[in-house]
Design a protein around this motif. Structure first.
Motif, mmCIF file in Angstrom:
data_model
loop_
_atom_site.group_PDB
_atom_site.id
_atom_site.type_symbol
_atom_site.label_atom_id
_atom_site.label_comp_id
_atom_site.label_asym_id
_atom_site.label_seq_id
_atom_site.Cartn_x
_atom_site.Cartn_y
_atom_site.Cartn_z
ATOM 1 N N PHE A 91 20.753 9.484 -15.548
ATOM 2 C CA PHE A 91 21.236 10.427 -16.559
ATOM 3 C C PHE A 91 22.340 9.807 -17.421
ATOM 4 N N ILE A 101 29.131 22.573 -15.532
ATOM 5 C CA ILE A 101 29.686 23.297 -14.382
ATOM 6 C C ILE A 101 30.009 22.358 -13.228
ATOM 7 N N TRP A 120 24.645 21.072 -8.029
ATOM 8 C CA TRP A 120 24.684 19.933 -8.961
ATOM 9 C C TRP A 120 25.708 18.892 -8.535
ATOM 10 N N ARG A 177 18.825 10.465 -23.855
ATOM 11 C CA ARG A 177 17.433 10.908 -23.841
ATOM 12 C C ARG A 177 16.689 10.294 -25.032
ATOM 13 N N ALA A 212 33.165 24.287 -17.159
ATOM 14 C CA ALA A 212 32.979 25.721 -17.416
ATOM 15 C C ALA A 212 31.576 26.156 -17.020
HETATM 16 C C1 LIG Z 1 19.035 18.775 -15.665
HETATM 17 S S1 LIG Z 1 20.784 18.535 -15.888
HETATM 18 C C2 LIG Z 1 20.797 18.034 -17.596
HETATM 19 C C3 LIG Z 1 21.958 17.151 -17.932
HETATM 20 C C4 LIG Z 1 21.933 16.573 -19.339
HETATM 21 N N1 LIG Z 1 21.949 17.604 -20.365
HETATM 22 C C5 LIG Z 1 20.745 15.670 -19.521
HETATM 23 O O1 LIG Z 1 19.838 15.975 -20.256
HETATM 24 O O2 LIG Z 1 20.730 14.612 -18.893
HETATM 25 C C6 LIG Z 1 21.408 20.193 -15.977
HETATM 26 C C7 LIG Z 1 22.918 20.288 -16.059
HETATM 27 O O3 LIG Z 1 23.280 21.646 -16.230
HETATM 28 C C8 LIG Z 1 24.489 21.865 -15.539
HETATM 29 N N2 LIG Z 1 24.620 23.305 -15.275
HETATM 30 C C9 LIG Z 1 23.843 24.069 -14.461
HETATM 31 N N3 LIG Z 1 24.248 25.351 -14.505
HETATM 32 C C10 LIG Z 1 25.302 25.396 -15.369
HETATM 33 C C11 LIG Z 1 26.154 26.453 -15.839
HETATM 34 N N4 LIG Z 1 25.999 27.713 -15.423
HETATM 35 N N5 LIG Z 1 27.139 26.142 -16.717
HETATM 36 C C12 LIG Z 1 27.315 24.856 -17.137
HETATM 37 N N6 LIG Z 1 26.529 23.824 -16.743
HETATM 38 C C13 LIG Z 1 25.531 24.092 -15.869
HETATM 39 C C14 LIG Z 1 24.361 21.024 -14.274
HETATM 40 O O4 LIG Z 1 25.593 20.747 -13.668
HETATM 41 C C15 LIG Z 1 23.647 19.782 -14.825
HETATM 42 O O5 LIG Z 1 24.581 18.797 -15.189
#
Ligand SMILES: C[S@@+](CC[C@H](N)C(=O)[O-])C[C@H]1O[C@@H](n2cnc3c(N)ncnc32)[C@H](O)[C@@H]1O
Length: 189
Positions: free
Chosen positions: A22, A68, A9, A26, A88
């Motif tokens: 982003f 994360i 990411w 949304r 986190a």
């Molecule tokens: C598809 S993006 C969605 C971002 C935002 N919620 C949106 O709708 O625009 C997925 C997000 O999940 C985060 N992510 C992935 N695995 C994660 C984890 N284990 N803990 C925390 N965040 C995580 C990524 O860094 C990324 O920012």
């Protein structure tokens, strides 16, 4: 796995121009803003670049955003100085009890968080979720089905809540990235 998620990411947010979008809220959140309170504390899990978090801040809420990716958090915090940004891994993260008035969970599927949402919301707290469904496999057979919702799964998981809005279908059909999603607005009973 979480280390790989962070690396993947971070690279996306640094290198892939597509992710710049982003920073917009949304549409599902904006369309249902009528249900949001005008004050209180919100949590945005897997917040990304903070498009939704910025919208909540503009609505008058305080916002804690967890992700994360330090790249995402750094960029979000630069645009939104009042944001409380938390780096986190949500797969190893426990939410405090009865602390939030709103929880957002957009485009990140971790089913083990769902019982925590119930515990972490204050009475009458609002939950807003939108994420991909297995209908995505028609156009993206390479996607891991474990990270896609089954038909009706989200509604079933929150069937003991007061469901205010629920639908499954396609969004963004007029864009380069149509998405099959399930979308939910629900209140703690
Ligand atoms: C598809 S993006 C969605 C971002 C935002 N919620 C949106 O709708 O625009 C997925 C997000 O999940 C985060 N992510 C992935 N695995 C994660 C984890 N284990 N803990 C925390 N965040 C995580 C990524 O860094 C990324 O920012």
């Amino acid at each position: 796995m979480p280390d790989q998620d962070a690396t993947r990411w971070n690279a996306r947010y640094l290198q892939d121009a597509r992710y710049a979008t982003f920073t917009a809220a949304r549409p599902f959140l904006v369309e249902h803003a009528v249900y949001l309170p005008h004050s209180g504390l919100a949590l945005d899990v897997a917040m990304g670049l903070g498009g939704n978090a910025g919208f909540l801040l503009d609505c008058g809420l305080q916002v804690v955003g967890v992700d994360i990716s330090w790249v995402a958090l750094q960029q979000a915090k630069a645009r939104l100085p009042h944001l409380q940004a938390v780096l986190a891994d949500l797969t190893n993260f426990y939410l405090p009890e009865a602390r939030f008035d709103v929880i957002l969970n957009f485009y990140y599927l971790q089913r083990t968080l769902w019982p925590q949402f119930q515990r972490a919301l204050r009475p009458s707290g609002l939950l807003v979720i939108e994420t991909l469904t297995r209908a995505m496999l028609d156009s993206h057979p390479d996607f891991d089905p474990d990270f896609l919702l089954k038909p009706g799964e989200l509604r079933q998981a929150f069937s003991n809540w007061q469901i205010l809005v629920y639908h499954e279908g396609w969004v963004g059909r007029d864009t380069d990235h149509p998405r099959a999603v399930a979308s939910l607005v629900a209140r703690l009973p």
